[in-house]
Scaffold this motif. Structure first.
Motif, mmCIF file in Angstrom:
data_model
loop_
_atom_site.group_PDB
_atom_site.id
_atom_site.type_symbol
_atom_site.label_atom_id
_atom_site.label_comp_id
_atom_site.label_asym_id
_atom_site.label_seq_id
_atom_site.Cartn_x
_atom_site.Cartn_y
_atom_site.Cartn_z
ATOM 1 N N ARG A 23 -11.577 40.664 -19.849
ATOM 2 C CA ARG A 23 -12.673 40.885 -20.797
ATOM 3 C C ARG A 23 -13.742 41.709 -20.093
ATOM 4 O O ARG A 23 -14.272 41.308 -19.061
ATOM 5 C CB ARG A 23 -13.285 39.572 -21.276
ATOM 6 N N ARG A 25 -17.436 43.528 -19.877
ATOM 7 C CA ARG A 25 -18.793 43.139 -20.244
ATOM 8 C C ARG A 25 -19.120 43.610 -21.658
ATOM 9 O O ARG A 25 -18.922 44.765 -22.003
ATOM 10 C CB ARG A 25 -19.757 43.777 -19.232
ATOM 11 N N GLY A 26 -19.590 42.683 -22.489
ATOM 12 C CA GLY A 26 -20.029 43.025 -23.837
ATOM 13 C C GLY A 26 -18.918 43.183 -24.862
ATOM 14 O O GLY A 26 -19.184 43.502 -26.015
ATOM 15 N N ARG A 27 -17.677 42.958 -24.485
ATOM 16 C CA ARG A 27 -16.564 43.107 -25.433
ATOM 17 C C ARG A 27 -16.152 41.749 -25.975
ATOM 18 O O ARG A 27 -16.204 40.748 -25.263
ATOM 19 C CB ARG A 27 -15.357 43.758 -24.738
ATOM 20 N N ASP A 28 -15.717 41.740 -27.242
ATOM 21 C CA ASP A 28 -15.317 40.468 -27.853
ATOM 22 C C ASP A 28 -13.839 40.164 -27.637
ATOM 23 O O ASP A 28 -13.460 38.999 -27.574
ATOM 24 C CB ASP A 28 -15.655 40.460 -29.358
ATOM 25 N N LEU A 29 -13.003 41.182 -27.535
ATOM 26 C CA LEU A 29 -11.569 40.963 -27.386
ATOM 27 C C LEU A 29 -11.120 41.246 -25.955
ATOM 28 O O LEU A 29 -11.836 41.875 -25.176
ATOM 29 C CB LEU A 29 -10.789 41.855 -28.365
ATOM 30 N N HIS A 75 -10.124 49.865 -30.634
ATOM 31 C CA HIS A 75 -11.110 48.801 -30.828
ATOM 32 C C HIS A 75 -12.332 49.135 -29.981
ATOM 33 O O HIS A 75 -12.196 49.454 -28.802
ATOM 34 C CB HIS A 75 -10.521 47.452 -30.402
ATOM 35 N N ASP A 76 -13.533 49.074 -30.569
ATOM 36 C CA ASP A 76 -14.782 49.369 -29.839
ATOM 37 C C ASP A 76 -14.784 50.780 -29.242
ATOM 38 O O ASP A 76 -15.359 51.006 -28.184
ATOM 39 C CB ASP A 76 -15.005 48.354 -28.702
ATOM 40 N N ASP A 103 -15.745 40.918 -16.649
ATOM 41 C CA ASP A 103 -16.415 39.620 -16.501
ATOM 42 C C ASP A 103 -15.441 38.483 -16.244
ATOM 43 O O ASP A 103 -15.797 37.489 -15.625
ATOM 44 C CB ASP A 103 -17.225 39.294 -17.765
ATOM 45 N N LEU A 115 -6.458 36.932 -29.490
ATOM 46 C CA LEU A 115 -7.630 37.229 -28.666
ATOM 47 C C LEU A 115 -7.563 38.639 -28.084
ATOM 48 O O LEU A 115 -8.536 39.126 -27.504
ATOM 49 C CB LEU A 115 -7.746 36.231 -27.507
ATOM 50 N N ALA A 117 -7.141 42.814 -28.001
ATOM 51 C CA ALA A 117 -7.413 44.029 -28.770
ATOM 52 C C ALA A 117 -6.081 44.582 -29.291
ATOM 53 O O ALA A 117 -5.017 44.270 -28.746
ATOM 54 C CB ALA A 117 -8.111 45.056 -27.877
#
Length: 134
Positions: A23, A25-29, A75-76, A103, A115, A117
């Motif tokens: 994961r 930093r700042g990513r959800d998936l 994604h993102d 992270d 979970l 991407a």
């Protein structure tokens, strides 16, 4: 307007029938370790650099193998509609630790596939198809 695919390399590492994911930093998936090539880098150079930056590991050149290429929705990544991800396996040396923009790392099994991407999900499915994951 048509965008080119985001072209990346990724390390597929399986342990105890689970796939390693990170994961940022700042990513959800969760994503696979790896990333974009820098100018003039081949697949090996880009992936070994990215894995060193993200997990403080040295990949083993002798066991470096292409697993396959997947394409999935980006994604993102607002500038890209799709990701083209060349997936590789390789042994490693060192003690795994999150580094750089990463992270956390974790191992993902079939129940945690959501979970990941989209491109990491496609790589998970590729690992299953190739017999690396049950």
């Amino acid at each position: 307007m048509e965008h080119a695919d985001l072209d990346v390399v990724a390390w597929v590492h399986i342990a105890r029938d689970r796939m390693l994911a990170v994961r940022s930093r700042g990513r959800d998936l969760l994503y696979l370790p790896g990333g974009k090539r820098e100018a003039g880098e081949d697949d090996w150079s880009a992936l070994s650099r990215e894995v060193r930056e993200e997990l403080a590991l040295d990949l083993d050149r002798g066991s470096f193998r292409e697993l396959g290429v997947v394409r999935a929705a980006a994604h993102d990544q607002p500038d890209f509609a799709h990701v083209r991800m060349a997936c590789f396996t390789a042994g490693y040396a060192g003690d795994m630790a999150p580094a750089g923009e990463v992270d956390e790392y974790r191992y993902v099994g079939p129940r945690e596939r959501d979970l990941l991407a989209p491109a990491a999900r496609a790589a998970f499915d590729l690992a299953v198809a190739r017999g690396l994951l049950g």
